[in-house]
Design an enzyme around this catalytic site. Structure first.
Site, short mmCIF file in Angstrom:
data_model
loop_
_atom_site.label_atom_id
_atom_site.label_comp_id
_atom_site.label_asym_id
_atom_site.label_seq_id
_atom_site.Cartn_x
_atom_site.Cartn_y
_atom_site.Cartn_z
N GLU A 59 39.69 14.62 -29.79
CA GLU A 59 40.63 14.29 -28.78
C GLU A 59 41.19 13.02 -29.12
O GLU A 59 40.77 11.93 -28.96
CB GLU A 59 40.10 13.97 -27.43
CG GLU A 59 39.70 15.47 -26.80
CD GLU A 59 39.75 15.56 -25.27
OE1 GLU A 59 40.45 16.59 -24.74
OE2 GLU A 59 39.35 14.96 -24.60
N HIS A 63 33.96 11.51 -23.04
CA HIS A 63 35.32 11.76 -22.90
C HIS A 63 36.02 10.25 -23.16
O HIS A 63 35.57 9.24 -22.67
CB HIS A 63 35.89 12.21 -21.61
CG HIS A 63 37.35 12.68 -21.50
ND1 HIS A 63 38.10 11.51 -21.28
CD2 HIS A 63 37.98 13.84 -21.92
CE1 HIS A 63 39.43 12.24 -21.29
NE2 HIS A 63 39.24 13.37 -21.73
N SER A 102 47.00 17.19 -24.69
CA SER A 102 48.36 17.87 -24.39
C SER A 102 48.55 19.22 -24.95
O SER A 102 49.66 19.58 -25.70
CB SER A 102 49.59 16.88 -25.00
OG SER A 102 49.63 15.65 -24.34
N GLY A 138 47.33 13.39 -22.16
CA GLY A 138 47.91 13.01 -20.98
C GLY A 138 49.31 12.46 -21.24
O GLY A 138 50.08 12.13 -20.39
N LYS A 142 39.39 16.64 -14.82
CA LYS A 142 39.27 15.10 -14.45
C LYS A 142 39.06 14.80 -13.07
O LYS A 142 38.55 15.64 -12.42
CB LYS A 142 40.69 14.49 -14.96
CG LYS A 142 40.86 15.03 -16.60
CD LYS A 142 41.89 14.03 -17.28
CE LYS A 142 41.99 14.59 -18.59
NZ LYS A 142 42.88 13.55 -19.29
N GLU A 144 38.24 8.84 -21.72
CA GLU A 144 38.47 8.05 -20.39
C GLU A 144 37.24 7.37 -19.92
O GLU A 144 37.06 6.26 -19.59
CB GLU A 144 38.82 9.03 -19.13
CG GLU A 144 40.63 9.26 -19.55
CD GLU A 144 41.01 10.65 -19.03
OE1 GLU A 144 40.33 11.24 -18.33
OE2 GLU A 144 42.05 10.99 -19.46
N ASN A 201 39.58 20.77 -18.20
CA ASN A 201 38.85 19.33 -17.75
C ASN A 201 39.84 19.09 -16.71
O ASN A 201 41.07 18.55 -17.05
CB ASN A 201 38.96 18.35 -19.07
CG ASN A 201 38.62 16.85 -18.46
OD1 ASN A 201 38.11 16.86 -17.38
ND2 ASN A 201 38.79 16.07 -19.38
P1 PGA Z 1 45.46 16.58 -21.63
O1 PGA Z 1 44.10 15.91 -21.32
O2 PGA Z 1 45.25 17.97 -21.89
O3 PGA Z 1 45.89 16.35 -20.23
O4 PGA Z 1 46.24 15.54 -22.71
C1 PGA Z 1 43.15 16.54 -22.39
C2 PGA Z 1 41.66 15.78 -22.06
O5 PGA Z 1 41.65 14.68 -21.60
O6 PGA Z 1 40.49 16.43 -22.13
#
Ligand code: PGA
Length: 253
Positions: free
Chosen positions: A167, A95, A213, A173, A12, A97, A10
């Site tokens: 998630e 997601h 992460s 993140g 983003k 976000e 992903n």
């Molecule tokens: P990350 O993001 O691996 O940077 O924690 C995962 C995601 O948002 O799909």
């Protein structure tokens, strides 16, 4: 039942078209796909160029969101028809976000899941609790509510083909991944929820990723859990070497 692990990148809101294409060429040279599905999720403008660069290889392309109508006066939105046209076979839906920064609702997630399925796109449906919800002991309740809404009206065949990504919002993140046992407990809960709604084979078939992460260092332990069938990778998917290492971690199991 053996489920094929699925490792998705992903990106983003990262990577220009040239950056996305050069990543695609690099990751393919070489990438051993044996026994693993590998998916790149670039931003909208890079979907078609990445799909072109990946064409003729097993590498799959996903969008990071979709609208539910096929076409119309919906300024700024992209339809499932357009995603198919751009070479996508998967689409990330709900997601955190999108949910937390852009007001995505459970009801809209369900509309998007149905629209994606109608057009032959495999949804990667994201669910997960915030830190406050985890601290309040509400993880399972939150995940159940999101999942129940996402699956509403889906038949067994449709549910079996889904990818669910658990998630936890506090792990995204932040560099703080869920402990493998904790992630396993929620992924197991997701599978049992599916079992409670459909035939047992559906629960055995549905693939459930963990995201938040994931790195080359922690991937193997997470992916070794019986109900973790893959990873949705953000930060560590931006560099070819770390993403490739996560794909290989899935293959070592
Ligand atoms: P990350 O993001 O691996 O940077 O924690 C995962 C995601 O948002 O799909």
């Amino acid at each position: 039942m053996e489920r094929t692990p699925i490792i998705a990148a992903n990106w983003k809101m990262h990577k220009t078209i040239p950056e996305a294409v050069s990543f695609t060429r690099e990751i393919l040279n070489p990438l051993d796909f044996s026994g693993t599905d590998v998916v790149l999720c670039p931003p909208f403008p890079a979907l078609w160029p990445v799909a072109q660069a990946a064409s003729g290889t097993p590498l799959q392309v996903a969008a990071q969101d979709v609208y539910w109508a096929d076409q119309g006066a919906f300024t700024g939105e992209v339809s499932p028809v357009m995603l198919r046209d751009a070479g996508c076979t998967y689409v990330v839906i709900g997601h955190s976000e999108r949910r937390h920064l852009f007001g995505e609702t459970d009801e809209n997630v369900n509309r998007k899941v149905k629209a994606a399925l109608r057009h032959g796109l495999t949804p990667i449906v994201c669910v997960g609790e915030t830190l406050a919800e985890r601290d309040a002991g509400e993880t399972f309740k939150v995940v159940e509510k999101q999942l129940a809404a996402a699956l509403l009206g889906l038949d067994g065949e449709e549910a079996a083909g889904l990818v669910v990504a658990y998630e936890p919002v506090w792990a995204i993140g932040t560099g703080r991944n869920a402990a493998p046992e904790d992630a396993q407990a929620v992924n197991h809960f997701v599978r049992e929820f599916v079992r409670s709604r459909y035939r047992p084979e559906v629960a055995e078939q549905v693939r459930i990723q963990y995201g938040g992460s994931v790195t080359p260092e922690n991937a193997e332990l997470l992916l070794a859990q019986p109900d973790i069938d893959g990873a949705l990778v953000g930060g560590a998917s931006l560099k070819v070497e770390s993403f490739r290492a996560i794909v290989y971690a899935a293959q070592r199991l």
